[in-house]
Design an enzyme around this catalytic site. Structure first.
Site, mmCIF file in Angstrom:
data_model
loop_
_atom_site.group_PDB
_atom_site.id
_atom_site.type_symbol
_atom_site.label_atom_id
_atom_site.label_comp_id
_atom_site.label_asym_id
_atom_site.label_seq_id
_atom_site.Cartn_x
_atom_site.Cartn_y
_atom_site.Cartn_z
ATOM 1 C CE LYS A 170 -19.133 -7.881 5.856
ATOM 2 N NZ LYS A 170 -19.762 -7.072 4.763
ATOM 3 C CE LYS A 176 -34.279 -15.332 -24.157
ATOM 4 N NZ LYS A 176 -34.781 -14.390 -25.182
ATOM 5 C CE LYS A 228 -18.311 -12.049 6.708
ATOM 6 N NZ LYS A 228 -18.891 -11.679 5.413
ATOM 7 C CG ASP A 257 -24.197 -12.288 0.222
ATOM 8 O OD1 ASP A 257 -22.977 -12.141 0.412
ATOM 9 O OD2 ASP A 257 -25.059 -11.463 0.584
ATOM 10 C CG PHE A 309 -16.863 -0.911 2.299
ATOM 11 C CD1 PHE A 309 -17.450 0.316 2.068
ATOM 12 C CD2 PHE A 309 -15.480 -1.001 2.311
ATOM 13 C CE1 PHE A 309 -16.672 1.446 1.840
ATOM 14 C CE2 PHE A 309 -14.688 0.112 2.087
ATOM 15 C CZ PHE A 309 -15.291 1.343 1.846
ATOM 16 C CG ASN A 315 -24.492 -5.694 -6.450
ATOM 17 O OD1 ASN A 315 -23.905 -4.639 -6.686
ATOM 18 N ND2 ASN A 315 -23.843 -6.832 -6.249
#
Length: 396
Positions: free
Chosen positions: A334, A286, A338, A276, A320, A206
């Site tokens: 969240k 490859k 959590k 995730d 976050f 990301n």
């Protein structure tokens, strides 16, 4: 205004002390320069006088008509005594209590923090006498900035180059500004992007730069905490003052490193962007392209925050939430799911916010239902505010 006494000794690296002086003055720090007799053979004292706007001290008994000063007054004035570059000779003098010139006398008389940045021939640096002197001073609380390695002025190759000026400035800045607000607290910070391998050359990741997490780690250390920084991929340098730095690659790596340390941590701040999902199987070789479409089967990674929340005892747990829509709803959900004490949420699609930016815009939500908004600010400033809120709300 902070006061630094800068000692400059007879090394070819003495010219770099001019840059150190200039950069510290730009930070609104008063600099008083002491040069040894050998140092003036490399750099004219007038250079330092111009850069610092202060009289340069060389002779113990020089006549300074417009500003009375002596080695005791300088020793008392200093918030930090920085010696850069420091030769083997000055290190030996300080280690053995010799005070036969202005700089060694100030070093013996001061009660301030002493920071030494050595610069010398590699054989001199590795000599047992120098090694013993450095160890002796470290035991007394003197801080050493390790020299770099490379081709030295004498053409030898090895350790002995003066540390980079930016490194010296970073260390001095840290030592000048650190506090005891979180002293004794063990803080674990995660940062950066995880990498999930598809084959030996391809992966899923990301856009996280790690800037927010690294800023939090740096500010935590400045507040006196024992900081462990567990980092995925970034292009950032490890902040000075971190107790332990762990580089990881995948979400599984981060899960293992965080969970294994959790019992001994007081505050966890999970600023990393953790994948995730991960490929069910990594190809050994490859994957070759073909004329047909292909798909990659993904499996859910272990939820680090959820695991920490389920096993929370004394820990303060901060998460976050980087979202693009319905930020408040996701953040509040969240917190509950959590078992978090606090969550820092932002809309990464907003201008001036998000992964690659040097600034951010965040809302902090707390388990008691309250909220703090932080308008567009540098990530460094946001880190300070996050830690202030943690301290004020949760730290006893």
């Amino acid at each position: 205004m902070k006061n630094i006494v800068l000692g400059v000794t007879g090394s070819i690296a003495a010219y770099k002390a001019c840059d150190i002086t200039s950069k510290l003055v730009k930070k609104d720090i008063n600099i008083d320069v002491i040069m040894t007799n050998n140092a003036v053979k490399f750099v004219n004292p007038l250079t330092f006088q111009t850069l610092s706007s202060n009289v340069v001290n060389v002779d113990m008994f020089q006549d300074i008509k417009y500003w009375e000063v002596n080695h005791i007054e300088l020793a008392k004035k200093a918030d930090i005594l920085l010696i850069a570059p420091a030769t083997a000779n000055i290190i030996a003098k300080i280690a053995n209590g010799i005070a036969d010139d202005m700089l060694s006398s100030v070093a013996l008389a001061t009660k301030s923090k002493i920071i030494i940045a050595p610069a010398m021939n590699t054989n001199m640096y590795d000599n047992p006498a120098t090694t013993e002197n450095i160890e002796k001073l470290k035991k007394r609380g003197v801080l050493f900035i390790e020299p770099g390695s490379g081709v030295l002025a004498c053409k030898d190759i090895g350790k002995g180059k003066l540390a980079d000026v930016e490194t010296i400035i970073e260390v001095v800045d840290f030592e000048l500004n650190k506090t005891q607000e979180l002293e004794g607290k063990n803080i674990l910070v995660t940062a950066g992007a995880t990498i999930e391998d598809i084959d030996p050359v391809r992966y899923i990741t990301n856009n996280s730069s790690g800037k927010m997490g690294y800023s939090i780690a740096k500010e935590s250390a400045l507040m006196g905490a024992n900081v462990i920084l567990i980092s995925g991929h970034t292009n950032l340098s490890v902040p000075y003052g971190i107790k332990e730095f762990v580089r990881i690659r995948s979400a599984k790596d981060m899960y293992d490193e965080v969970v294994n340390r959790y019992d001994n941590i007081d505050i966890v701040i999970k600023a990393a962007a953790v994948a995730d999902y991960t490929p069910q199987k990594k190809a050994d070789n490859k994957i070759k392209k073909s004329d047909t479409d292909m798909s990659i089967a993904l499996t859910r990674t272990k939820d680090i925050l959820k695991t920490l929340g389920e096993n929370k005892k004394h820990q303060i747990l901060v998460g976050f939430a980087a979202e693009t829509t319905d930020v408040e709803n996701y953040a509040k959900t969240k917190i509950q799911k959590k078992n978090l004490d606090m969550i820092v949420a932002n809309n990464v699609s907003m201008e001036g916010a998000g992964f690659l930016s040097d600034t951010n815009i965040v809302d902090i939500y707390y388990s008691d239902g309250s909220k703090t908004h932080i308008p567009k600010s540098s990530k460094c400033e946001i880190a300070k505010l996050i830690l202030k809120n943690i301290k004020d709300k949760f730290v006893k």
